[in-house]
Scaffold this motif. Structure first.
Motif, mmCIF file in Angstrom:
data_model
loop_
_atom_site.group_PDB
_atom_site.id
_atom_site.type_symbol
_atom_site.label_atom_id
_atom_site.label_comp_id
_atom_site.label_asym_id
_atom_site.label_seq_id
_atom_site.Cartn_x
_atom_site.Cartn_y
_atom_site.Cartn_z
ATOM 1 N N LEU A 171 0.839 -1.209 0.000
ATOM 2 C CA LEU A 171 0.000 0.000 0.000
ATOM 3 C C LEU A 171 0.867 1.250 0.000
ATOM 4 C CD1 LEU A 171 -2.679 1.566 0.324
ATOM 5 C CD2 LEU A 171 -2.445 1.231 2.810
ATOM 6 N N ILE A 172 1.909 1.257 0.824
ATOM 7 C CA ILE A 172 2.787 2.428 0.914
ATOM 8 C C ILE A 172 3.444 2.716 -0.432
ATOM 9 C CG2 ILE A 172 4.937 3.276 1.939
ATOM 10 C CD1 ILE A 172 4.079 1.870 4.546
ATOM 11 N N LYS A 232 3.629 6.347 -5.320
ATOM 12 C CA LYS A 232 3.467 6.647 -6.749
ATOM 13 C C LYS A 232 2.413 7.727 -6.957
ATOM 14 C CE LYS A 232 4.900 2.121 -8.511
ATOM 15 N NZ LYS A 232 4.494 0.905 -9.276
ATOM 16 N N LEU A 233 1.311 7.620 -6.222
ATOM 17 C CA LEU A 233 0.218 8.588 -6.391
ATOM 18 C C LEU A 233 0.572 9.958 -5.832
ATOM 19 C CD1 LEU A 233 -2.939 6.424 -5.525
ATOM 20 C CD2 LEU A 233 -2.070 7.054 -7.771
ATOM 21 N N LEU A 234 1.496 10.002 -4.871
ATOM 22 C CA LEU A 234 1.838 11.260 -4.208
ATOM 23 C C LEU A 234 3.162 11.832 -4.695
ATOM 24 C CD1 LEU A 234 0.774 10.173 -0.619
ATOM 25 C CD2 LEU A 234 -0.391 11.858 -2.044
ATOM 26 N N SER A 290 3.139 14.862 -13.147
ATOM 27 C CA SER A 290 2.450 16.072 -13.621
ATOM 28 C C SER A 290 1.014 15.772 -14.017
ATOM 29 C CB SER A 290 3.210 16.674 -14.808
ATOM 30 O OG SER A 290 4.512 17.032 -14.436
ATOM 31 N N ILE A 291 0.145 15.758 -13.020
ATOM 32 C CA ILE A 291 -1.286 15.580 -13.262
ATOM 33 C C ILE A 291 -2.033 16.602 -12.417
ATOM 34 C CG2 ILE A 291 -1.143 13.122 -13.771
ATOM 35 C CD1 ILE A 291 -2.158 12.646 -10.880
ATOM 36 N N LEU A 351 -7.978 4.058 -4.459
ATOM 37 C CA LEU A 351 -7.060 3.173 -3.735
ATOM 38 C C LEU A 351 -7.504 2.990 -2.286
ATOM 39 C CD1 LEU A 351 -4.446 1.553 -3.389
ATOM 40 C CD2 LEU A 351 -3.244 3.728 -3.019
ATOM 41 N N ILE A 352 -7.846 4.088 -1.624
ATOM 42 C CA ILE A 352 -8.226 4.041 -0.211
ATOM 43 C C ILE A 352 -9.505 3.251 -0.008
ATOM 44 C CG2 ILE A 352 -9.092 5.486 1.694
ATOM 45 C CD1 ILE A 352 -6.991 7.604 0.765
#
Length: 420
Positions: free
Chosen positions: A293-294, A299-301, A306-307, A319-320
């Motif tokens: 999960l971490i 990756k998402l954070l 650039s999104i 994800l959550i």
């Protein structure tokens, strides 16, 4: 009505088509998509039926796809064509009710109204009833090593319709396309097809029946099976005899290096770990599940991704929701609090970086209620983004309430809503 007629009935085929369409998924080797499937079936359905009844239908080879496993190895998937997926689903819809009458109550995988959660809950019941010596037998590459002849002979005990058995065998031996070259599939039930989960349960139901005949407590989810005993000596005896049964009677391979006898603390089962609280075994996410999960959160954070913030927050929400819903029976409040704090800090850093220029940073801080002096000091600082993201100034300006309103989902809030 013959069983094959039920499989090929218009109503059953239509329901199978709807299921395949809902599942979406990639195309097979012919490139036909689920969106093109309806028209294709309308034009070719009768011819396909005729070929099956005359035992002339030939499924196309599956398309080989490799996905990484946690241990660094690759899991081999076989993606059938969408037409073959419909036919496999049609078989599943007719055969599943027949086999449900035979399957064990201790089997939880790939079955209607059963889940991982139920398997873990039952595991806890057995552990807390004193069965805390656990035989964990690992089947090596189960889906790739199933003996097809043995599987077909097991199916023939129940299914007397030759056309149905013939069609199943053809799907097992349809082959696989690897880098444009067709390879034979003389063993295994390729993962990725609609029929494979049912066939795996039919094969491993033989193991279930053997365990039940011996009066053993167990839970099985697909090829992940735990046997619960009250002593080390009993566990050692079961490990030896069940390993022989699996290899000699079922023709499967037991991975000796991964199979073990353990206490609950040493078990990883369906992503869960177990710990003892006041003499009672309780569930928690296994350390490897948390680490996974971490990595996804990182990756998402990632600041360099650039999104838009909206897209990032949507991906975080997905994800959550998925992770917390899966582990909702686990004890993990402190973990959720720690992860939430880390997520909020990194989101503040992402926002701070997106503001870019000093003047924009200053103006935005002032709009968010920060005093001129503190806003100016923060906007002109030479400290790095990560350090600024953890300052009192940004915590006040981009506080938790504002982040939640913006769309950031809290792990702890979601956990409190669904925790059982």
């Amino acid at each position: 009505m013959e069983l094959i007629e039920k499989v090929l009935s218009n109503q059953n085929l239509y329901e199978a088509y709807l299921q395949v369409y809902r599942n979406k998924g990639a195309s097979g080797i012919d490139g036909v998509t689920v969106d093109e499937l309806g028209e294709y079936l309308y034009e070719n359905k009768e011819e396909i039926k005729k070929q099956i009844l005359n035992r002339k239908y030939k499924p196309q080879p599956v398309r080989r796809v490799e996905i990484p496993k946690e241990n660094g190895k690759m899991r081999l998937l076989g993606i059938p064509t969408v037409v073959d997926r419909v036919l496999q689903q049609a078989l599943v819809q007719v055969l599943s009710p027949i086999y449900e009458l035979q399957f064990s109550n201790s089997s939880y995988g790939f079955r209607s109204l059963r889940s991982c959660e139920m398997a873990v809950t039952r595991s806890l019941e057995l552990m807390n009833d004193g069965n805390d010596y656990i035989v964990d037998i690992d089947l090596e590459r189960f889906f790739d090593t199933v003996n097809q002849d043995k599987l077909i002979s097991i199916i023939r005990r129940t299914i007397k319709d030759g056309e149905v058995v013939s069609l199943i065998r053809k799907f097992l031996q349809s082959g696989v396309m690897v880098n444009g070259v067709e390879q034979a599939t003389l063993t295994g039930t390729p993962q990725g097809g609609n029929l494979s989960p049912l066939l795996s349960n039919i094969m491993l139901n033989e193991l279930d029946k053997e365990l039940e005949a011996r009066g053993l407590n167990f839970t099985r989810y697909a090829d992940d099976c735990l046997i619960y005993l009250k002593s080390q000596k009993a566990a050692e005896r079961v490990m030896e005899t069940i390993t022989k049964f699996i290899e000699k009677k079922l023709g499967l391979i037991v991975n000796v290096s991964k199979s073990k006898i353990s206490r609950p603390k040493g078990i990883k089962y369906l992503g869960f770990g177990f710990y003892n609280k006041n003499g009672t075994w309780r569930p928690k996410p296994h350390l490897k599940s948390v680490e996974k999960l971490i990595q996804k959160l990182k990756k998402l954070l990632c600041r360099s991704w650039s999104i838009s913030l909206d897209h990032r927050l949507l991906k975080l929400k997905q994800l959550i929701y998925g992770w917390v819903n899966y582990f909702k029976i686990a004890d993990m409040k402190k973990l959720m609090e720690t992860l939430d704090e880390n997520i909020r800090r990194k989101i503040r850093v992402v926002i701070w970086k997106q503001w870019k220029k000093m003047t924009r940073k200053y103006k935005n801080l002032r709009k968010l209620g920060i005093t001129h002096e503190l806003a100016y000091m923060t906007a002109t600082t030479s400290k790095g983004n990560y350090v600024v993201g953890n300052t009192r100034c940004l915590k006040i300006a981009i506080n938790n309430k504002r982040l939640n309103k913006r769309g950031l989902v809290s792990l702890l809030d979601r956990y409190n809503k669904v925790h059982i």
